[in-house]
Write a protein that holds these residues in place. Structure first.
Motif, PDB file in Angstrom:
ATOM      1  N   CYS A  74       1.478  -1.188  -0.260  1.00  0.00           N
ATOM      2  CA  CYS A  74      -0.231   0.403  -0.219  1.00  0.00           C
ATOM      3  C   CYS A  74       0.821   1.714  -0.277  1.00  0.00           C
ATOM      4  CB  CYS A  74      -1.240   0.113   0.910  1.00  0.00           C
ATOM      5  SG  CYS A  74      -1.726   1.473   1.430  1.00  0.00           S
ATOM      6  N   LYS A  75      -0.121   2.071  -1.224  1.00  0.00           N
ATOM      7  CA  LYS A  75       1.382   3.303  -0.917  1.00  0.00           C
ATOM      8  C   LYS A  75       0.944   3.983   0.411  1.00  0.00           C
ATOM      9  CE  LYS A  75       1.192   3.958  -5.466  1.00  0.00           C
ATOM     10  NZ  LYS A  75      -0.577   4.754  -7.263  1.00  0.00           N
ATOM     11  N   GLN A  76       2.303   4.890   1.060  1.00  0.00           N
ATOM     12  CA  GLN A  76       2.047   5.457   2.093  1.00  0.00           C
ATOM     13  C   GLN A  76       1.215   6.727   2.135  1.00  0.00           C
ATOM     14  OE1 GLN A  76       5.594   6.486   3.822  1.00  0.00           O
ATOM     15  NE2 GLN A  76       5.490   7.395   6.051  1.00  0.00           N
ATOM     16  N   ARG A  77       0.557   7.110   1.268  1.00  0.00           N
ATOM     17  CA  ARG A  77       0.095   8.562   0.911  1.00  0.00           C
ATOM     18  C   ARG A  77      -1.137   7.388   0.928  1.00  0.00           C
ATOM     19  NH1 ARG A  77      -2.671  10.319  -4.808  1.00  0.00           N
ATOM     20  NH2 ARG A  77      -4.149  11.061  -4.315  1.00  0.00           N
ATOM     21  N   TRP A  78      -1.959   6.566   0.923  1.00  0.00           N
ATOM     22  CA  TRP A  78      -2.934   6.261   1.603  1.00  0.00           C
ATOM     23  C   TRP A  78      -3.087   5.631   2.984  1.00  0.00           C
ATOM     24  CZ3 TRP A  78      -5.715   8.120  -1.952  1.00  0.00           C
ATOM     25  CH2 TRP A  78      -5.401   7.680  -3.331  1.00  0.00           C
ATOM     26  N   LEU A  79      -1.394   5.346   3.218  1.00  0.00           N
ATOM     27  CA  LEU A  79      -2.154   4.775   4.738  1.00  0.00           C
ATOM     28  C   LEU A  79      -1.890   6.423   5.771  1.00  0.00           C
ATOM     29  CD1 LEU A  79       0.764   2.712   4.655  1.00  0.00           C
ATOM     30  CD2 LEU A  79      -1.753   1.999   5.177  1.00  0.00           C
ATOM     31  N   MET A  80      -1.108   7.688   4.862  1.00  0.00           N
ATOM     32  CA  MET A  80      -1.303   8.962   6.286  1.00  0.00           C
ATOM     33  C   MET A  80      -2.856   9.092   5.759  1.00  0.00           C
ATOM     34  SD  MET A  80       2.467  10.018   4.206  1.00  0.00           S
ATOM     35  CE  MET A  80       2.083  11.756   5.300  1.00  0.00           C
ATOM     36  N   THR A  81      -3.239   8.558   4.592  1.00  0.00           N
ATOM     37  CA  THR A  81      -5.247   9.410   4.387  1.00  0.00           C
ATOM     38  C   THR A  81      -5.798   9.049   5.477  1.00  0.00           C
ATOM     39  OG1 THR A  81      -4.755  10.456   1.915  1.00  0.00           O
ATOM     40  CG2 THR A  81      -6.889  10.176   3.348  1.00  0.00           C
ATOM     41  N   LEU A  82      -5.400   7.875   5.935  1.00  0.00           N
ATOM     42  CA  LEU A  82      -6.150   6.574   6.610  1.00  0.00           C
ATOM     43  C   LEU A  82      -6.183   7.054   7.754  1.00  0.00           C
ATOM     44  CD1 LEU A  82      -8.248   5.110   7.029  1.00  0.00           C
ATOM     45  CD2 LEU A  82      -6.460   2.899   6.868  1.00  0.00           C
ATOM     46  N   ALA A  83      -4.783   7.461   8.549  1.00  0.00           N
ATOM     47  CA  ALA A  83      -4.765   8.080   9.683  1.00  0.00           C
ATOM     48  C   ALA A  83      -5.391   9.126   9.944  1.00  0.00           C
ATOM     49  CB  ALA A  83      -2.731   8.321   9.859  1.00  0.00           C
ATOM     50  N   MET A  84      -5.439  10.342   8.996  1.00  0.00           N
ATOM     51  CA  MET A  84      -5.852  11.113   9.010  1.00  0.00           C
ATOM     52  C   MET A  84      -7.223  11.523   9.567  1.00  0.00           C
ATOM     53  SD  MET A  84      -4.221  14.980   6.729  1.00  0.00           S
ATOM     54  CE  MET A  84      -3.918  13.185   5.179  1.00  0.00           C
ATOM     55  N   LEU A  85      -8.437  10.689   8.628  1.00  0.00           N
ATOM     56  CA  LEU A  85      -9.526  10.039   8.721  1.00  0.00           C
ATOM     57  C   LEU A  85      -9.666  10.021  10.012  1.00  0.00           C
ATOM     58  CD1 LEU A  85     -10.603   8.452   5.176  1.00  0.00           C
ATOM     59  CD2 LEU A  85     -11.313  10.558   6.428  1.00  0.00           C
ATOM     60  N   TYR A  86      -8.707   8.589  10.632  1.00  0.00           N
ATOM     61  CA  TYR A  86      -8.611   8.151  11.959  1.00  0.00           C
ATOM     62  C   TYR A  86      -9.339   9.602  13.050  1.00  0.00           C
ATOM     63  CZ  TYR A  86      -8.501   3.149  10.702  1.00  0.00           C
ATOM     64  OH  TYR A  86      -8.419   2.033   9.719  1.00  0.00           O
ATOM     65  N   VAL A  87      -8.168  10.188  12.468  1.00  0.00           N
ATOM     66  CA  VAL A  87      -8.337  11.998  13.064  1.00  0.00           C
ATOM     67  C   VAL A  87      -9.250  12.628  13.508  1.00  0.00           C
ATOM     68  CG1 VAL A  87      -7.587  13.744  13.906  1.00  0.00           C
ATOM     69  CG2 VAL A  87      -5.765  11.834  13.942  1.00  0.00           C
ATOM     70  N   VAL A  88     -10.300  12.975  12.189  1.00  0.00           N
ATOM     71  CA  VAL A  88     -10.648  13.370  12.281  1.00  0.00           C
ATOM     72  C   VAL A  88     -11.621  13.019  12.665  1.00  0.00           C
ATOM     73  CG1 VAL A  88     -12.682  14.035  10.558  1.00  0.00           C
ATOM     74  CG2 VAL A  88     -10.912  14.488  10.189  1.00  0.00           C
ATOM     75  N   ARG A  89     -12.591  11.330  13.019  1.00  0.00           N
ATOM     76  CA  ARG A  89     -13.129  10.967  13.323  1.00  0.00           C
ATOM     77  C   ARG A  89     -13.075  10.268  14.720  1.00  0.00           C
ATOM     78  NH1 ARG A  89     -16.140   7.747   9.661  1.00  0.00           N
ATOM     79  NH2 ARG A  89     -16.848   6.099  10.627  1.00  0.00           N
ATOM     80  N   LYS A  90     -12.031  10.278  15.636  1.00  0.00           N
ATOM     81  CA  LYS A  90     -11.524   9.937  17.333  1.00  0.00           C
ATOM     82  C   LYS A  90     -11.387   9.064  17.350  1.00  0.00           C
ATOM     83  CE  LYS A  90     -12.719  14.970  18.547  1.00  0.00           C
ATOM     84  NZ  LYS A  90     -13.739  15.920  18.865  1.00  0.00           N
ATOM     85  N   GLN A  91     -10.838   7.851  16.008  1.00  0.00           N
ATOM     86  CA  GLN A  91     -11.060   6.406  16.214  1.00  0.00           C
ATOM     87  C   GLN A  91      -9.946   6.284  16.738  1.00  0.00           C
ATOM     88  OE1 GLN A  91     -12.710   5.571  11.597  1.00  0.00           O
ATOM     89  NE2 GLN A  91     -14.089   4.345  13.297  1.00  0.00           N
ATOM     90  N   TRP A  92      -9.204   6.522  18.056  1.00  0.00           N
ATOM     91  CA  TRP A  92      -7.714   6.104  18.841  1.00  0.00           C
ATOM     92  C   TRP A  92      -7.674   4.402  18.375  1.00  0.00           C
ATOM     93  CZ3 TRP A  92      -7.295  10.971  17.796  1.00  0.00           C
ATOM     94  CH2 TRP A  92      -8.042  11.940  18.036  1.00  0.00           C
ATOM     95  N   LYS A  93      -8.285   3.829  18.264  1.00  0.00           N
ATOM     96  CA  LYS A  93      -7.648   2.554  18.617  1.00  0.00           C
ATOM     97  C   LYS A  93      -6.721   2.489  17.240  1.00  0.00           C
ATOM     98  CE  LYS A  93      -9.916   0.100  22.324  1.00  0.00           C
ATOM     99  NZ  LYS A  93     -10.920  -0.443  23.668  1.00  0.00           N
ATOM    100  N   SER A  94      -8.115   2.577  16.530  1.00  0.00           N
ATOM    101  CA  SER A  94      -7.704   2.029  14.708  1.00  0.00           C
ATOM    102  C   SER A  94      -6.612   3.445  14.380  1.00  0.00           C
ATOM    103  CB  SER A  94      -8.234   2.540  14.120  1.00  0.00           C
ATOM    104  OG  SER A  94      -9.526   1.796  14.283  1.00  0.00           O
ATOM    105  N   LEU A  95      -5.866   4.263  14.872  1.00  0.00           N
ATOM    106  CA  LEU A  95      -5.073   4.973  14.601  1.00  0.00           C
ATOM    107  C   LEU A  95      -3.848   4.118  15.782  1.00  0.00           C
ATOM    108  CD1 LEU A  95      -4.039   7.941  13.599  1.00  0.00           C
ATOM    109  CD2 LEU A  95      -4.389   8.709  15.280  1.00  0.00           C
ATOM    110  N   LYS A  96      -3.686   3.910  16.453  1.00  0.00           N
ATOM    111  CA  LYS A  96      -3.252   3.133  16.981  1.00  0.00           C
ATOM    112  C   LYS A  96      -2.598   2.221  16.622  1.00  0.00           C
ATOM    113  CE  LYS A  96      -1.697   1.719  21.999  1.00  0.00           C
ATOM    114  NZ  LYS A  96      -2.373   1.067  22.890  1.00  0.00           N
ATOM    115  N   ALA A  97      -3.166   1.864  16.356  1.00  0.00           N
ATOM    116  CA  ALA A  97      -2.721   0.400  15.225  1.00  0.00           C
ATOM    117  C   ALA A  97      -2.021   0.444  13.646  1.00  0.00           C
ATOM    118  CB  ALA A  97      -3.542  -0.602  14.915  1.00  0.00           C
TER     119      ALA A  97
END
Length: 150
Positions: free
Chosen positions: A118-141
């Motif tokens: 997976c391109k890092q671009r998509w992983l970083m986008t996903l991380a930002m989505l987790y932050v916006v949605r306050k999905q901390w467990k998913s962000l931590k993983a």
């Protein structure tokens, strides 16, 4: 339904196929109907009219519940995921540009993130989505995965 109502159908089907996932979409709002739906094994109950987001949400919950009940796969049965389709990457690019943070966007980016290359671009986008949605467990993983990869 000409021969039986939907809840009786669910009950009958689940007797034959106990792992069957059923979601009820009904105009019935009364608590006894909801209680009976749960009693016969419905994984979700939506009251009409239903939005696409409501349907996706209940489907995701039902899917997670089904995966939790599934026995772990034998290691020899595990296969590498297929590479992401160009259409999925195009959809991800479209969602990223539109700054979408809904359930469908999460699903697209999580699907991409499952790919070993997976391109890092998509992983970083996903991380930002987790932050916006306050999905901390998913962000931590995800952060642990990114840290491990570097």
């Amino acid at each position: 339904m000409p021969e039986m109502d939907g809840l009786t159908a669910i009950q009958t089907l689940r007797q034959e196929h106990p792992n069957l996932i059923c979601i009820v979409i009904s105009a019935e709002k009364d608590p006894p109907t909801l209680q009976r739906a749960i009693a016969v094994g419905a994984q979700g109950y939506l009251i009409k009219p239903v939005t696409a987001e409501q349907l996706l949400s209940v489907m995701e919950r039902a899917s997670k519940a089904a995966r939790a009940l599934r026995p772990p796969a034998h290691p020899s049965a595990l296969r590498a995921p297929a590479p992401p389709s160009p259409n999925l990457e195009a959809l991800a690019a479209q969602y990223a540009q539109a700054r979408r943070a809904d359930d469908k966007a999460i699903q697209v980016f999580e699907t991409l993130a499952q790919q070993p290359d997976c391109k890092q671009r998509w992983l970083m986008t996903l991380a930002m989505l987790y932050v916006v949605r306050k999905q901390w467990k998913s962000l931590k993983a995800l952060a642990a995965r990114l840290e491990k990869a570097t």
